[in-house]
Motif scaffolding. Structure first.
Motif, PDB file in Angstrom:
ATOM      1  N   ALA A 255       0.840  -1.196   0.000  1.00 47.22           N
ATOM      2  CA  ALA A 255       0.000   0.000   0.000  1.00 47.22           C
ATOM      3  C   ALA A 255       0.874   1.245   0.000  1.00 47.22           C
ATOM      4  O   ALA A 255       2.088   1.182   0.245  1.00 47.22           O
ATOM      5  CB  ALA A 255      -0.914   0.009   1.225  1.00 47.22           C
ATOM      6  N   TYR A 256       0.227   2.357  -0.273  1.00 51.25           N
ATOM      7  CA  TYR A 256       0.902   3.635  -0.100  1.00 51.25           C
ATOM      8  C   TYR A 256       1.105   3.895   1.397  1.00 51.25           C
ATOM      9  O   TYR A 256       0.386   3.347   2.244  1.00 51.25           O
ATOM     10  CB  TYR A 256       0.078   4.762  -0.710  1.00 51.25           C
ATOM     11  N   ASN A 257       2.047   4.758   1.705  1.00 62.57           N
ATOM     12  CA  ASN A 257       2.347   5.100   3.085  1.00 62.57           C
ATOM     13  C   ASN A 257       1.376   6.168   3.573  1.00 62.57           C
ATOM     14  O   ASN A 257       1.726   7.329   3.766  1.00 62.57           O
ATOM     15  CB  ASN A 257       3.792   5.602   3.187  1.00 62.57           C
ATOM     16  N   VAL A 258       0.123   5.751   3.763  1.00 56.29           N
ATOM     17  CA  VAL A 258      -0.950   6.683   4.121  1.00 56.29           C
ATOM     18  C   VAL A 258      -1.761   6.118   5.284  1.00 56.29           C
ATOM     19  O   VAL A 258      -1.627   4.948   5.662  1.00 56.29           O
ATOM     20  CB  VAL A 258      -1.891   6.949   2.922  1.00 56.29           C
ATOM     21  N   THR A 259      -2.618   6.976   5.841  1.00 59.65           N
ATOM     22  CA  THR A 259      -3.525   6.579   6.921  1.00 59.65           C
ATOM     23  C   THR A 259      -4.282   5.308   6.554  1.00 59.65           C
ATOM     24  O   THR A 259      -4.794   5.173   5.448  1.00 59.65           O
ATOM     25  CB  THR A 259      -4.534   7.705   7.198  1.00 59.65           C
ATOM     26  N   GLY A 260      -4.372   4.424   7.485  1.00 59.85           N
ATOM     27  CA  GLY A 260      -5.036   3.136   7.281  1.00 59.85           C
ATOM     28  C   GLY A 260      -4.001   2.039   7.204  1.00 59.85           C
ATOM     29  O   GLY A 260      -3.645   1.441   8.230  1.00 59.85           O
ATOM     30  N   PRO A 261      -3.471   1.767   6.019  1.00 59.31           N
ATOM     31  CA  PRO A 261      -2.514   0.662   5.906  1.00 59.31           C
ATOM     32  C   PRO A 261      -1.258   0.847   6.746  1.00 59.31           C
ATOM     33  O   PRO A 261      -0.774  -0.107   7.355  1.00 59.31           O
ATOM     34  CB  PRO A 261      -2.194   0.616   4.403  1.00 59.31           C
ATOM     35  N   LYS A 262      -0.731   2.070   6.814  1.00 57.50           N
ATOM     36  CA  LYS A 262       0.496   2.241   7.606  1.00 57.50           C
ATOM     37  C   LYS A 262       0.232   2.022   9.093  1.00 57.50           C
ATOM     38  O   LYS A 262       1.114   1.576   9.830  1.00 57.50           O
ATOM     39  CB  LYS A 262       1.117   3.612   7.359  1.00 57.50           C
ATOM     40  N   ASP A 263      -0.997   2.308   9.539  1.00 54.33           N
ATOM     41  CA  ASP A 263      -1.355   2.071  10.936  1.00 54.33           C
ATOM     42  C   ASP A 263      -1.577   0.584  11.200  1.00 54.33           C
ATOM     43  O   ASP A 263      -1.153   0.054  12.224  1.00 54.33           O
ATOM     44  CB  ASP A 263      -2.623   2.850  11.294  1.00 54.33           C
ATOM     45  N   ILE A 264      -2.258  -0.087  10.278  1.00 58.49           N
ATOM     46  CA  ILE A 264      -2.572  -1.502  10.461  1.00 58.49           C
ATOM     47  C   ILE A 264      -1.303  -2.354  10.457  1.00 58.49           C
ATOM     48  O   ILE A 264      -1.135  -3.259  11.277  1.00 58.49           O
ATOM     49  CB  ILE A 264      -3.537  -1.988   9.362  1.00 58.49           C
ATOM     50  N   LEU A 265      -0.376  -2.068   9.542  1.00 55.18           N
ATOM     51  CA  LEU A 265       0.815  -2.897   9.403  1.00 55.18           C
ATOM     52  C   LEU A 265       1.855  -2.627  10.486  1.00 55.18           C
ATOM     53  O   LEU A 265       2.757  -3.444  10.695  1.00 55.18           O
ATOM     54  CB  LEU A 265       1.454  -2.678   8.026  1.00 55.18           C
ATOM     55  N   ALA A 266       1.738  -1.506  11.185  1.00 56.25           N
ATOM     56  CA  ALA A 266       2.731  -1.140  12.195  1.00 56.25           C
ATOM     57  C   ALA A 266       2.746  -2.140  13.350  1.00 56.25           C
ATOM     58  O   ALA A 266       1.706  -2.661  13.755  1.00 56.25           O
ATOM     59  CB  ALA A 266       2.448   0.263  12.723  1.00 56.25           C
ATOM     60  N   GLY A 267       3.912  -2.412  13.864  1.00 53.81           N
ATOM     61  CA  GLY A 267       4.047  -3.235  15.061  1.00 53.81           C
ATOM     62  C   GLY A 267       3.942  -4.722  14.836  1.00 53.81           C
ATOM     63  O   GLY A 267       3.835  -5.488  15.800  1.00 53.81           O
ATOM     64  N   ALA A 268       3.975  -5.175  13.592  1.00 53.82           N
ATOM     65  CA  ALA A 268       3.869  -6.610  13.318  1.00 53.82           C
ATOM     66  C   ALA A 268       5.168  -7.329  13.676  1.00 53.82           C
ATOM     67  O   ALA A 268       6.258  -6.769  13.551  1.00 53.82           O
ATOM     68  CB  ALA A 268       3.530  -6.837  11.856  1.00 53.82           C
ATOM     69  N   ASP A 269       5.031  -8.572  14.104  1.00 57.45           N
ATOM     70  CA  ASP A 269       6.194  -9.428  14.347  1.00 57.45           C
ATOM     71  C   ASP A 269       6.453 -10.224  13.072  1.00 57.45           C
ATOM     72  O   ASP A 269       5.771 -11.213  12.795  1.00 57.45           O
ATOM     73  CB  ASP A 269       5.939 -10.368  15.524  1.00 57.45           C
ATOM     74  N   GLY A 270       7.395  -9.792  12.288  1.00 59.54           N
ATOM     75  CA  GLY A 270       7.661 -10.412  10.999  1.00 59.54           C
ATOM     76  C   GLY A 270       7.120  -9.554   9.872  1.00 59.54           C
ATOM     77  O   GLY A 270       6.384  -8.598  10.094  1.00 59.54           O
ATOM     78  N   CYS A 271       7.466  -9.908   8.663  1.00 60.76           N
ATOM     79  CA  CYS A 271       7.060  -9.126   7.493  1.00 60.76           C
ATOM     80  C   CYS A 271       5.631  -9.463   7.089  1.00 60.76           C
ATOM     81  O   CYS A 271       5.330 -10.602   6.715  1.00 60.76           O
ATOM     82  CB  CYS A 271       8.008  -9.398   6.318  1.00 60.76           C
ATOM     83  N   VAL A 272       4.738  -8.485   7.179  1.00 61.55           N
ATOM     84  CA  VAL A 272       3.337  -8.685   6.790  1.00 61.55           C
ATOM     85  C   VAL A 272       2.977  -7.822   5.582  1.00 61.55           C
ATOM     86  O   VAL A 272       1.816  -7.708   5.223  1.00 61.55           O
ATOM     87  CB  VAL A 272       2.387  -8.376   7.965  1.00 61.55           C
ATOM     88  N   GLY A 273       3.978  -7.233   4.945  1.00 59.92           N
ATOM     89  CA  GLY A 273       3.733  -6.381   3.796  1.00 59.92           C
ATOM     90  C   GLY A 273       4.627  -5.173   3.827  1.00 59.92           C
ATOM     91  O   GLY A 273       5.619  -5.128   4.564  1.00 59.92           O
ATOM     92  N   ALA A 274       4.255  -4.164   3.030  1.00 57.33           N
ATOM     93  CA  ALA A 274       5.078  -2.962   2.941  1.00 57.33           C
ATOM     94  C   ALA A 274       4.233  -1.783   2.531  1.00 57.33           C
ATOM     95  O   ALA A 274       3.270  -1.912   1.759  1.00 57.33           O
ATOM     96  CB  ALA A 274       6.199  -3.176   1.917  1.00 57.33           C
ATOM     97  N   VAL A 275       4.591  -0.602   3.062  1.00 53.65           N
ATOM     98  CA  VAL A 275       4.013   0.657   2.597  1.00 53.65           C
ATOM     99  C   VAL A 275       5.156   1.510   2.067  1.00 53.65           C
ATOM    100  O   VAL A 275       6.265   1.492   2.592  1.00 53.65           O
ATOM    101  CB  VAL A 275       3.265   1.404   3.720  1.00 53.65           C
ATOM    102  N   ASN A 276       4.854   2.261   1.006  1.00 54.37           N
ATOM    103  CA  ASN A 276       5.880   3.077   0.373  1.00 54.37           C
ATOM    104  C   ASN A 276       5.198   4.131  -0.474  1.00 54.37           C
ATOM    105  O   ASN A 276       4.090   3.895  -0.988  1.00 54.37           O
ATOM    106  CB  ASN A 276       6.795   2.200  -0.495  1.00 54.37           C
ATOM    107  N   ASP A 277       5.835   5.281  -0.625  1.00 51.01           N
ATOM    108  CA  ASP A 277       5.282   6.303  -1.508  1.00 51.01           C
ATOM    109  C   ASP A 277       5.291   5.848  -2.960  1.00 51.01           C
ATOM    110  O   ASP A 277       4.562   6.387  -3.791  1.00 51.01           O
ATOM    111  CB  ASP A 277       6.074   7.612  -1.372  1.00 51.01           C
ATOM    112  N   ASP A 278       6.118   4.859  -3.282  1.00 52.09           N
ATOM    113  CA  ASP A 278       6.139   4.216  -4.595  1.00 52.09           C
ATOM    114  C   ASP A 278       5.434   2.871  -4.445  1.00 52.09           C
ATOM    115  O   ASP A 278       5.956   1.941  -3.816  1.00 52.09           O
ATOM    116  CB  ASP A 278       7.587   4.028  -5.056  1.00 52.09           C
TER     117      ASP A 278
END
Length: 317
Positions: A255-278
């Motif tokens: 996902a983009y590094n925006v409200t919603g996905p960046k909050d949900i993915l934060a604090g995970a133990d292990g790689c659960v995805g990525a947010v980026n402006d690209d």
């Protein structure tokens, strides 16, 4: 909200939902799937008087929401609200209008409440910077029994491909920014699950993508689970329940590094995805996701906790 209402009733609360189905309606301009109540004020007052609520929560800022808002203020009834949708950005995407007036109107609406529930830290920080007050945390949940890592739909065999499957699930509408996903130069195949007013245009402009239409229940969960990466291109959602559903099915998220996905993915133990402006960078990084970690992270988000938070914010009168 249907889930929250059901859980409140299970706790013994008597809940009445007054929505557009209680009134004569017209289709929302440019979004006919959404009904708008016509002149709901008088009838809302009668329905509220008949039910005699102890608390009042206003879910959205549509015609019924404004009718509830006026009724509450007229009778001196305290109430809470919730901020679900970035309406100013949606209006801008559809009609090209500016944000300032729309935010002023929403600020006037919500700041009269005893509390406004917001789903993520970044959303509440943004609203606070725009002058919203009395903001209250309220997360979301996912049905862990419905959205499971198995069974997985075998998209690669079904589609006859060897590359990764990048999947998107959701309503196909202009504000969801799905073109940003479908325009990416990615290996493998793009799959789009869902329906909406923008579907015909997307199918015409991106013939290489696979459009399945709307899927339900087990077929939907299997579709999520069959993807190698779930792509969430929206820039305007306040949370993104589909992100949680994908994680619950073991599928990492890009996902983009925006409200919603960046909050949900934060604090995970292990790689659960990525947010980026690209978004392409996020997609390629998410291919390294750990499916077990995705499921474990989703298990932190329960509807029980969501219902408890909602119940604890209600204001009696």
């Amino acid at each position: 909200m249907t889930t929250i209402v059901s859980m409140l009733r299970m706790k013994g609360h008597d809940v009445e939902v007054i929505g557009p189905d209680s009134f004569r309606t017209i289709p929302c301009p440019s979004y006919p799937e959404i009904p708008l109540a016509l002149n709901p004020g008088g009838r809302f007052g009668k329905l509220a008087k008949a039910f005699r609520p102890n608390v009042l929560h206003i879910v959205t800022e549509g015609p019924v929401g404004w009718a509830a808002w006026r009724w509450a203020r007229k009778h001196g009834v305290p109430f809470t609200t919730s901020y679900h949708t970035r309406f100013p950005e949606y209006v801008q995407a559809r009609l090209g209008w500016g944000l300032k007036l729309a935010y002023a109107l929403l600020r006037y609406f919500h700041n009269k409440a005893q509390g406004t529930l917001g789903a993520t830290n970044s959303l509440r920080e943004d609203l606070s910077a725009r002058g919203f007050t009395r903001l209250v945390p309220w997360t979301r949940g996912v049905d862990l029994a419905r959205f499971t890592p198995e069974p997985r739909r075998d998209w690669k065999t079904e589609l006859g491909i060897s590359g990764p499957v990048f999947i998107h699930v959701g309503r196909l509408a202009v504000e969801k920014n799905i073109e940003a996903f479908l325009s990416l130069d990615l290996p493998g195949t793009k799959v789009v699950v869902g329906d909406g007013p923008h579907r015909a245009s997307l199918e015409k402009n991106f013939p290489q993508a696979i459009f399945t239409g709307r899927l339900e229940e087990g077929a939907l969960a299997a579709a999520y689970a069959g993807g190698d990466v779930f792509v969430f291109p929206s820039l305007t959602d306040t949370f993104g329940l589909v992100v949680l559903e994908a994680l619950s099915c073991g599928t990492p998220v890009a996902a983009y590094n925006v409200t919603g996905p960046k909050d949900i993915l934060a604090g995970a133990d292990g790689c659960v995805g990525a947010v980026n402006d690209d978004l392409r960078v996020a997609c390629m990084q998410a291919l390294n996701g750990d499916r077990a970690a995705c499921r474990a992270h989703a298990e932190r988000f329960t509807w029980e906790a969501c219902a408890d938070m909602f119940e604890n914010t209600l204001v009696p009168f």
